[in-house]
Design a protein around this motif. Structure first.
Motif, mmCIF file in Angstrom:
data_model
loop_
_atom_site.group_PDB
_atom_site.id
_atom_site.type_symbol
_atom_site.label_atom_id
_atom_site.label_comp_id
_atom_site.label_asym_id
_atom_site.label_seq_id
_atom_site.Cartn_x
_atom_site.Cartn_y
_atom_site.Cartn_z
ATOM 1 N N TRP A 1 0.841 -1.179 0.000
ATOM 2 C CA TRP A 1 0.000 0.000 0.000
ATOM 3 C C TRP A 1 0.879 1.232 0.000
ATOM 4 O O TRP A 1 1.882 1.279 0.713
ATOM 5 C CB TRP A 1 -0.893 0.004 1.224
ATOM 6 N N THR A 2 0.497 2.239 -0.782
ATOM 7 C CA THR A 2 1.203 3.518 -0.769
ATOM 8 C C THR A 2 0.173 4.621 -0.556
ATOM 9 O O THR A 2 -0.983 4.483 -0.945
ATOM 10 C CB THR A 2 1.966 3.793 -2.083
ATOM 11 N N PRO B 1 9.933 10.543 -1.135
ATOM 12 C CA PRO B 1 9.461 9.239 -1.562
ATOM 13 C C PRO B 1 8.037 8.982 -1.083
ATOM 14 O O PRO B 1 7.612 9.572 -0.104
ATOM 15 C CB PRO B 1 10.435 8.292 -0.875
ATOM 16 N N ARG B 2 7.347 8.132 -1.795
ATOM 17 C CA ARG B 2 6.086 7.603 -1.279
ATOM 18 C C ARG B 2 6.472 6.390 -0.448
ATOM 19 O O ARG B 2 7.351 5.626 -0.816
ATOM 20 C CB ARG B 2 5.146 7.189 -2.416
ATOM 21 N N PHE B 3 5.823 6.223 0.654
ATOM 22 C CA PHE B 3 6.168 5.120 1.552
ATOM 23 C C PHE B 3 5.279 3.915 1.291
ATOM 24 O O PHE B 3 4.243 4.012 0.645
ATOM 25 C CB PHE B 3 6.047 5.572 3.010
ATOM 26 N N VAL B 4 5.701 2.777 1.813
ATOM 27 C CA VAL B 4 4.976 1.517 1.642
ATOM 28 C C VAL B 4 4.636 0.983 3.018
ATOM 29 O O VAL B 4 5.433 1.072 3.952
ATOM 30 C CB VAL B 4 5.860 0.490 0.890
ATOM 31 N N HIS C 1 5.684 4.942 -9.602
ATOM 32 C CA HIS C 1 6.330 5.321 -8.331
ATOM 33 C C HIS C 1 6.063 4.278 -7.256
ATOM 34 O O HIS C 1 6.851 4.105 -6.341
ATOM 35 C CB HIS C 1 5.899 6.718 -7.868
ATOM 36 N N GLN C 2 4.947 3.549 -7.377
ATOM 37 C CA GLN C 2 4.673 2.496 -6.406
ATOM 38 C C GLN C 2 5.644 1.325 -6.583
ATOM 39 O O GLN C 2 6.060 0.708 -5.614
ATOM 40 C CB GLN C 2 3.223 2.039 -6.509
#
Length: 184
Positions: free
Chosen positions: A1-2, A13-16, A100-101
């Motif tokens: 999930w982001t 950054p997008r986080f996970v 980006h994911q």
């Protein structure tokens, strides 16, 4: 999930987070299937631009920029080899989500994409503890501060894109990526 929206006011950054952590509607599911993986450490190459082109005026400047880019990309590969030892190329089917994911998914699993300085700082990090002021949130903020937008190519390329439905599919295949000599 982001997350659907940037955290800490930064686009990268997008986080996970783990799939078993429920963050509700504010996070987006990302489903990707690794179809194949190959150790490419010894076959990577960045070719120099051709020397036999006419180089007068603007063409000379363009040729110098191409040589500088090739050198910069070689440096990116050399740094990645030095840091990681072995480099792998993965063929991934993106089922849902965005590129980006993928960058975030690989980074959080400790395998950031070559040259991706936007996601290398979150390598090995999962954003599972969303308690305000928690240690996880502080670490995420520290990592986000180190992230930068890449100024050159990263080791990510759409190899095949398909559009259409069951009756008609348009398939577009890319040439070799820059790390396999496809730049020039």
């Amino acid at each position: 999930w982001t997350p659907k929206r940037p955290l800490f006011g930064k686009t990268i950054p997008r986080f996970v987070c783990s799939p078993d952590v429920d963050h509700g509607e504010s996070w987006r599911d990302c489903v990707a299937v690794v179809v194949s993986s190959e150790d490419v450490t010894d076959v990577l190459e960045v070719r120099d631009p051709p020397e036999n082109r006419q180089t007068e005026g603007d063409a000379t400047e363009a040729a110098e920029k191409e040589r500088a880019l090739a050198q910069q990309l070689r440096g990116i590969l050399d740094e990645a080899k030095e840091r990681n030892g072995r480099l792998y190329e993965h063929f991934v089917e993106l089922v849902t989500g965005r590129t980006h994911q993928l960058r975030a998914q690989f980074a959080c699993r400790g395998a950031p994409i070559v040259g991706d300085i936007g996601y290398e700082p979150v390598s090995g990090f999962l954003f599972d503890d969303l308690t305000s002021g928690g240690a996880c949130e502080r670490e995420a903020l520290e990592r986000a501060e180190k992230a930068k937008n890449p100024r050159t190519g990263i080791g990510l390329q759409a190899a095949v894109v398909e559009f259409g439905d069951v009756d008609s599919v348009l398939k577009i295949e890319a040439g070799n990526p820059w790390w396999r000599g496809g730049l020039f």
